[in-house]
Structure formats: structure tokens, C-alpha cells
Design a protein around this motif. Structure first.
Motif, PDB file in Angstrom:
ATOM      1  N   LEU A 104      29.176  33.992  49.140  1.00  0.00           N
ATOM      2  CA  LEU A 104      29.458  34.873  48.080  1.00  0.00           C
ATOM      3  C   LEU A 104      28.341  34.496  46.955  1.00  0.00           C
ATOM      4  O   LEU A 104      28.262  35.304  45.936  1.00  0.00           O
ATOM      5  CB  LEU A 104      30.877  34.855  47.341  1.00  0.00           C
ATOM      6  CG  LEU A 104      32.076  35.431  48.297  1.00  0.00           C
ATOM      7  CD1 LEU A 104      33.430  34.860  48.265  1.00  0.00           C
ATOM      8  CD2 LEU A 104      32.157  36.898  47.954  1.00  0.00           C
ATOM      9  N   LEU A 105      27.853  33.390  46.953  1.00  0.00           N
ATOM     10  CA  LEU A 105      26.783  33.173  45.866  1.00  0.00           C
ATOM     11  C   LEU A 105      25.400  33.499  46.428  1.00  0.00           C
ATOM     12  O   LEU A 105      24.360  33.107  45.659  1.00  0.00           O
ATOM     13  CB  LEU A 105      26.855  31.796  45.422  1.00  0.00           C
ATOM     14  CG  LEU A 105      28.486  31.214  44.775  1.00  0.00           C
ATOM     15  CD1 LEU A 105      28.384  29.653  44.890  1.00  0.00           C
ATOM     16  CD2 LEU A 105      28.572  32.005  44.009  1.00  0.00           C
ATOM     17  N   LEU A 106      25.228  34.127  47.263  1.00  0.00           N
ATOM     18  CA  LEU A 106      23.753  34.414  47.775  1.00  0.00           C
ATOM     19  C   LEU A 106      23.316  35.630  46.944  1.00  0.00           C
ATOM     20  O   LEU A 106      23.899  36.588  46.250  1.00  0.00           O
ATOM     21  CB  LEU A 106      24.098  35.008  49.235  1.00  0.00           C
ATOM     22  CG  LEU A 106      22.650  35.235  50.043  1.00  0.00           C
ATOM     23  CD1 LEU A 106      21.765  33.859  50.322  1.00  0.00           C
ATOM     24  CD2 LEU A 106      22.651  36.128  51.272  1.00  0.00           C
TER      25      LEU A 106
ATOM     26  N   ALA B 154      28.591  43.545  51.966  1.00  0.00           N
ATOM     27  CA  ALA B 154      28.995  45.194  51.385  1.00  0.00           C
ATOM     28  C   ALA B 154      29.929  44.830  50.232  1.00  0.00           C
ATOM     29  O   ALA B 154      29.633  45.674  49.081  1.00  0.00           O
ATOM     30  CB  ALA B 154      29.627  45.552  52.407  1.00  0.00           C
ATOM     31  N   ALA B 155      30.674  43.843  49.943  1.00  0.00           N
ATOM     32  CA  ALA B 155      31.401  43.805  48.837  1.00  0.00           C
ATOM     33  C   ALA B 155      30.408  43.105  47.876  1.00  0.00           C
ATOM     34  O   ALA B 155      30.700  43.751  46.463  1.00  0.00           O
ATOM     35  CB  ALA B 155      32.548  42.809  49.114  1.00  0.00           C
ATOM     36  N   LEU B 156      29.490  42.418  47.957  1.00  0.00           N
ATOM     37  CA  LEU B 156      28.587  42.034  46.815  1.00  0.00           C
ATOM     38  C   LEU B 156      27.796  42.906  46.392  1.00  0.00           C
ATOM     39  O   LEU B 156      27.530  43.006  45.317  1.00  0.00           O
ATOM     40  CB  LEU B 156      27.686  40.954  47.392  1.00  0.00           C
ATOM     41  CG  LEU B 156      28.327  39.461  47.732  1.00  0.00           C
ATOM     42  CD1 LEU B 156      27.615  38.518  48.440  1.00  0.00           C
ATOM     43  CD2 LEU B 156      28.787  38.760  46.313  1.00  0.00           C
ATOM     44  N   SER B 157      27.589  44.168  47.320  1.00  0.00           N
ATOM     45  CA  SER B 157      26.547  45.334  46.760  1.00  0.00           C
ATOM     46  C   SER B 157      27.427  46.111  46.223  1.00  0.00           C
ATOM     47  O   SER B 157      26.838  47.350  45.883  1.00  0.00           O
ATOM     48  CB  SER B 157      25.964  45.614  48.228  1.00  0.00           C
ATOM     49  OG  SER B 157      25.154  44.482  48.677  1.00  0.00           O
TER      50      SER B 157
ATOM     51  N   ARG C  40      41.774  40.075  50.019  1.00  0.00           N
ATOM     52  CA  ARG C  40      41.431  39.443  48.756  1.00  0.00           C
ATOM     53  C   ARG C  40      40.502  40.523  47.789  1.00  0.00           C
ATOM     54  O   ARG C  40      40.389  40.226  46.639  1.00  0.00           O
ATOM     55  CB  ARG C  40      40.517  38.150  48.926  1.00  0.00           C
ATOM     56  CG  ARG C  40      41.326  36.941  49.482  1.00  0.00           C
ATOM     57  CD  ARG C  40      40.735  35.809  49.903  1.00  0.00           C
ATOM     58  NE  ARG C  40      40.343  35.001  48.646  1.00  0.00           N
ATOM     59  CZ  ARG C  40      40.030  33.728  48.719  1.00  0.00           C
ATOM     60  NH1 ARG C  40      39.453  33.240  49.912  1.00  0.00           N
ATOM     61  NH2 ARG C  40      39.798  33.097  47.633  1.00  0.00           N
ATOM     62  N   THR C  41      39.871  41.296  48.606  1.00  0.00           N
ATOM     63  CA  THR C  41      38.914  42.187  47.877  1.00  0.00           C
ATOM     64  C   THR C  41      39.837  43.769  47.648  1.00  0.00           C
ATOM     65  O   THR C  41      38.907  44.670  46.947  1.00  0.00           O
ATOM     66  CB  THR C  41      37.793  42.656  48.575  1.00  0.00           C
ATOM     67  OG1 THR C  41      37.968  42.993  50.059  1.00  0.00           O
ATOM     68  CG2 THR C  41      36.888  41.380  48.703  1.00  0.00           C
ATOM     69  N   GLY C  42      41.055  43.764  47.993  1.00  0.00           N
ATOM     70  CA  GLY C  42      41.579  45.214  47.946  1.00  0.00           C
ATOM     71  C   GLY C  42      41.122  45.945  49.032  1.00  0.00           C
ATOM     72  O   GLY C  42      41.536  47.262  48.810  1.00  0.00           O
TER      73      GLY C  42
ATOM     74  N   ALA D 295      35.726  43.572  40.049  1.00  0.00           N
ATOM     75  CA  ALA D 295      36.431  42.510  39.274  1.00  0.00           C
ATOM     76  C   ALA D 295      36.846  41.582  40.220  1.00  0.00           C
ATOM     77  O   ALA D 295      36.757  40.107  40.008  1.00  0.00           O
ATOM     78  CB  ALA D 295      37.761  43.135  38.480  1.00  0.00           C
ATOM     79  N   ARG D 296      37.345  41.839  41.553  1.00  0.00           N
ATOM     80  CA  ARG D 296      37.697  40.914  42.523  1.00  0.00           C
ATOM     81  C   ARG D 296      36.565  40.088  42.903  1.00  0.00           C
ATOM     82  O   ARG D 296      36.593  39.114  43.193  1.00  0.00           O
ATOM     83  CB  ARG D 296      38.407  41.771  43.705  1.00  0.00           C
ATOM     84  CG  ARG D 296      39.841  42.306  43.319  1.00  0.00           C
ATOM     85  CD  ARG D 296      40.477  42.920  44.423  1.00  0.00           C
ATOM     86  NE  ARG D 296      41.639  43.538  44.066  1.00  0.00           N
ATOM     87  CZ  ARG D 296      42.865  43.434  44.740  1.00  0.00           C
ATOM     88  NH1 ARG D 296      43.055  42.612  45.770  1.00  0.00           N
ATOM     89  NH2 ARG D 296      43.902  43.978  44.470  1.00  0.00           N
ATOM     90  N   VAL D 297      35.406  40.897  43.453  1.00  0.00           N
ATOM     91  CA  VAL D 297      34.188  40.154  43.555  1.00  0.00           C
ATOM     92  C   VAL D 297      33.798  39.055  42.607  1.00  0.00           C
ATOM     93  O   VAL D 297      33.508  37.956  43.159  1.00  0.00           O
ATOM     94  CB  VAL D 297      33.003  41.086  43.821  1.00  0.00           C
ATOM     95  CG1 VAL D 297      31.734  40.124  44.292  1.00  0.00           C
ATOM     96  CG2 VAL D 297      33.487  41.991  45.217  1.00  0.00           C
ATOM     97  N   ARG D 298      33.895  39.303  41.289  1.00  0.00           N
ATOM     98  CA  ARG D 298      33.465  38.551  40.211  1.00  0.00           C
ATOM     99  C   ARG D 298      34.461  37.215  40.310  1.00  0.00           C
ATOM    100  O   ARG D 298      34.054  36.033  40.177  1.00  0.00           O
ATOM    101  CB  ARG D 298      33.469  39.152  38.870  1.00  0.00           C
ATOM    102  CG  ARG D 298      32.604  40.013  38.633  1.00  0.00           C
ATOM    103  CD  ARG D 298      32.608  40.263  37.051  1.00  0.00           C
ATOM    104  NE  ARG D 298      33.582  40.855  36.608  1.00  0.00           N
ATOM    105  CZ  ARG D 298      33.625  42.367  36.805  1.00  0.00           C
ATOM    106  NH1 ARG D 298      32.651  42.933  37.161  1.00  0.00           N
ATOM    107  NH2 ARG D 298      34.694  43.038  36.138  1.00  0.00           N
TER     108      ARG D 298
END
Length: 405
Positions: free
Chosen positions: A178-180, A299-302, A321-323, A358-361
Motif C-alpha cells: 500500500l506504500l508503493l 486499483a484501489a491506490l489508483s 476494508r475498502t468497501g 478515505a479508506r485507502v488513506r
């Protein structure tokens, strides 16, 4: 001295830290994890000597220059590996999904050897399960109980360890990838792959059926996924781009493409790209549908609307966790349900976008906690003499290296 660098290494007077995982260019997700783990360790101890135990040392040397030393640990003299283990101050296990049947005992054999030599050990946001084999379950119970800290990447892994009978505190954070940080995927690279730059694009990740489609033979499985791809072409007037996250995925992508009624609207990425470039490619997409966990994470990060296709608990857990929608199985009779879910996802995403961001953050902040806990252990080892507390943004690292797909 074994390195992949072409320039002299800086003197390293800090702790010697080993990293053990499923590394060596076999899987883009694992390579992204290694980039992030090495970035964390370097941010915590700039003067540390980082030693990676790899399944393909040549690949790791060439593509992860944050490592000072890389050793093969499969098919080599065990004595050499044990001598290196004994020289460490800390052995980091993971991250990634390595505690599962047939593999857990192999990794934990080295962790046990380190423990017997007085080396501190840390489980870095690992994934666990399935664990049904008695030898693997016993290894998990005994070795993890003696680790200095055990951090897993999802609630499913914690429950697996609890069911195995591990009696200790286990901390849940989030996947290190997730930190990439994304790297550019240029229009020229798009043209080289035959992917249009002026059309709506949908990314797909497919892999072997596994537990996701136990009632389907492989041909029916590929045909079902082709139905999804054709629907996306028609519904969104889109091109479908298949992203192999592992070498074996290429065969399944070709099989799905061969079942499509509109194969001219499909492409498969064939180039050799770093994890950061794959993440950069996701920025060109409008929608993502896929099975591989790190495809879903990218995909979520993007900020994309993403439909995770059911494959394993780790994907289901991340979807929760991401909805994102979380389907529970793939069968021919569920084809209509699957297409309806894609349709609903596309229509409703404008209302869901802010919630996803918000969830990704929040997940990214949670992922930094693993590094912070590792830093606490290093402080205990060396008194914090070379530590500098990193800000969360400092733990976002560029990826290095590529995986040929």
C-alpha cells in the motif's frame, strides 16, 4: 561480498538486518512488498546492512539496489545460509502470504535457526492460510510463539493463526505494498503494447481457478471470465487489458481472450515492468476487475472502481476494508449476478469515490504501523543510536526492478 550494485557500497556500521520472503521475480505483488520493506528498513536505519534471502538471488541483485547483500536460500549449501543468519542482529520474515501449506515450514525452518543463534525475529505484515498440514501448523505454533513481534496484514490471517493454536498477541496492520509509489507508464509504452490512449480502458487480472471456481472445469471458467470481458466491451464501449501479475497468469489471459466474442477489443501486457510501472499503468484505466490481491490493491491506490473477483480470503478481506463489492464464488449460474455487480459498480462509483479515497488513506496509515513496530524492535536491539523517526510519507518508496510477464 555479494551485491548487484555496479558502484562501491557505502560503509555500513549499523545493524545487520536480514529479509526473508518469496522474493526473486516470481510475482509482482511480492516484489512490490520487498521494495516497501527495504524502504522501511533503510528509513529506520540508513547505516544498516540489509541482507535479502531470495529464491532467485540474481534477479533480486539486479532489481533491488537497496539491498547490500543477496543470498539464494533454496538449492544451496545450508551452512552458508546459517553462517549468514548467525551474523544478523534481526531477521525480518515477510511480508506477503508465505505461511501456508507446504511453504510455511520451509520459511520457518530458517527463522528457527536464527532464533537458536540468538537473532531477534520480526514477522512483517505476513499473510497466513490455508494451514491444514500438521507439520506446517506445528511449525507456525512453535516458531511464531518465539518471535519478538508478529504482525499480519489482515484479519483473516490473524484468525488462521488463532485457529492453528498460536497463543500470543498478533497485531493486524495492512499490506506493505500500500506504500508503493507509482512510476511513469508513458504513452509510448502504451503504443508499444498496442493499447489505445484515446479509448476507455478496463483492466483485468485472471489466474488459475483454484478455490474460486471449484465447480467449474477450466474451459467453463475461462468462458465465464470472457463473458465478463465481453460485457465490459459492450457496456462501456471499452478495450480490456489483461495484466499478468505472475508468469502463469499469461496462459489464463490468453485462454480468456480466445473465448471472447470481441477479442479485437482485448490486449495482454507482455512487457517486463517494475511493480511501480504496473501501478503507473493503472492510472490509464477507468475500471478494474480482477483476482490477484495486488492487482486489487493497485486499483484501489489508483482510485479506480474495482470489482474483486473471488479467489481467496485475503482478497475478500481487502475488499471489505475498502468497501468494494465482495463476491463469494464463481459459477456459471452466477454469471448474471457477476455482470449486474459490474454494472452497479460503474453506475454508483461517483458516489463511492470519496469514501474509497478515505479508506485507502486509512489503510496506508495502517501499513506504516508495521514499520514503526519494526523500528521499536530495532531501538531495543541497538538503543536507537542510528534511528530517525520517519514520517509516514517517508515510508512510501519507489519500486525497483521488474518482472517479466
Amino acid at each position: 561480498m555479494t551485491t548487484g550494485a555496479s558502484h562501491p557500497l557505502p560503509a555500513r556500521s549499523g545493524p545487520r538486518i536480514g529479509v526473508l520472503g518469496s522474493y526473486g521475480g516470481f510475482n509482482i505483488g511480492d516484489e512490490s512488498i520487498l521494495s516497501c520493506v527495504l524502504g522501511c528498513l533503510r528509513s529506520l536505519r540508513p547505516d544498516a546492512r540489509l541482507v535479502v534471502f531470495s529464491r532467485n538471488a540474481e534477479h533480486t541483485r539486479a532489481h533491488h539496489h537497496a539491498a547490500d547483500q543477496v543470498l539464494d536460500w533454496e538449492g544451496v549449501s545450508l551452512n552458508h545460509v546459517l553462517d549468514t543468519l548467525a551474523s544478523l542482529d534481526l531477521l525480518v520474515l515477510g511480508g506477503g502470504g508465505i505461511l501456508y501449506d507446504g511453504e510455511a515450514r520451509r520459511y520457518l525452518r530458517l527463522v528457527r535457526a536464527a532464533q537458536e543463534r540468538g537473532v531477534r525475529t520480526f514477522a512483517y505484515a505476513v499473510g497466513a492460510g490455508p494451514l491444514r498440514e500438521p507439520d506446517d501448523r506445528a511449525a507456525v505454533r512453535s516458531v511464531l510463539a518465539e518471535m519478538d513481534d508478529v504482525v499480519v496484514r489482515d484479519e483473516e490471517s490473524r484468525l488462521v493463526l488463532e485457529e492453528v493454536g498460536l497463543e500470543r498477541d498478533v497485531v493486524v496492520t495492512a499490506d506493505p505494498a500500500l506504500l508503493l509509489r507509482p512510476e511513469p507508464f508513458t504513452d509510448a509504452m502504451m503504443r508499444d503494447e498496442g493499447v489505445p490512449t484515446d479509448a476507455r480502458l478496463v483492466g483485468m487480472s485472471v489466474r488459475e481457478p483454484g478455490r474460486a471456481a471449484e465447480k467449474l472445469d477450466e474451459g467453463d471458467y475461462h468462458a465465464l471470465l470472457a463473458d465478463v470481458a465481453d460485457f465490459l466491451v459492450r457496456r462501456l464501449d471499452a478495450h480490456v487489458v489483461f495484466l499478468p501479475m505472475e508468469r502463469h497468469d499469461v496462459r489464463h489471459a490468453h485462454a480468456v481472450l480466445s473465448h471472447m466474442t470481441a477479442p479485437d477489443q482485448g490486449r495482454i501486457l507482455h512487457g517486463s515492468y517494475s511493480p511501480g510501472q504496473v501501478l503507473g499503468f493503472m492510472r490509464h484505466l477507468d475500471l478494474a476487475v480482477g483476482m490477484r490481491l495486488h492487482f486489487v490493491i493497485f486499483a484501489a491506490l489508483s482510485g479506480l472502481p474495482v470489482l474483486p473477483l473471488p479467489y481467496s480470503g485475503k482478497v475478500f478481506d481487502f475488499a471489505r476494508r475498502t468497501g468494494a463489492p465482495a463476491l463469494v464464488g464463481v459459477a456459471r449460474e452466477q454469471a448474471g449476478l457477476l455482470l449486474a455487480e459490474v454494472d452497479r459498480l460503474w453506475d454508483e462509483f461517483p458516489q463511492r469515490r470519496d469514501a474509497l479515497h478515505a479508506r485507502v488513506r486509512e489503510l496506508r496509515a495502517t501499513a506504516t504501523q508495521t514499520c514503526e513496530r519494526c523500528g521499536d524492535l530495532l531501538d531495543d536491539i541497538d538503543g536507537g543510536r542510528s534511528a530517525s523517526a520517519p514520517e509516514p510519507a517517508d515510508l512510501t518508496v519507489p519500486s525497483a526492478g521488474s518482472l517479466s510477464v
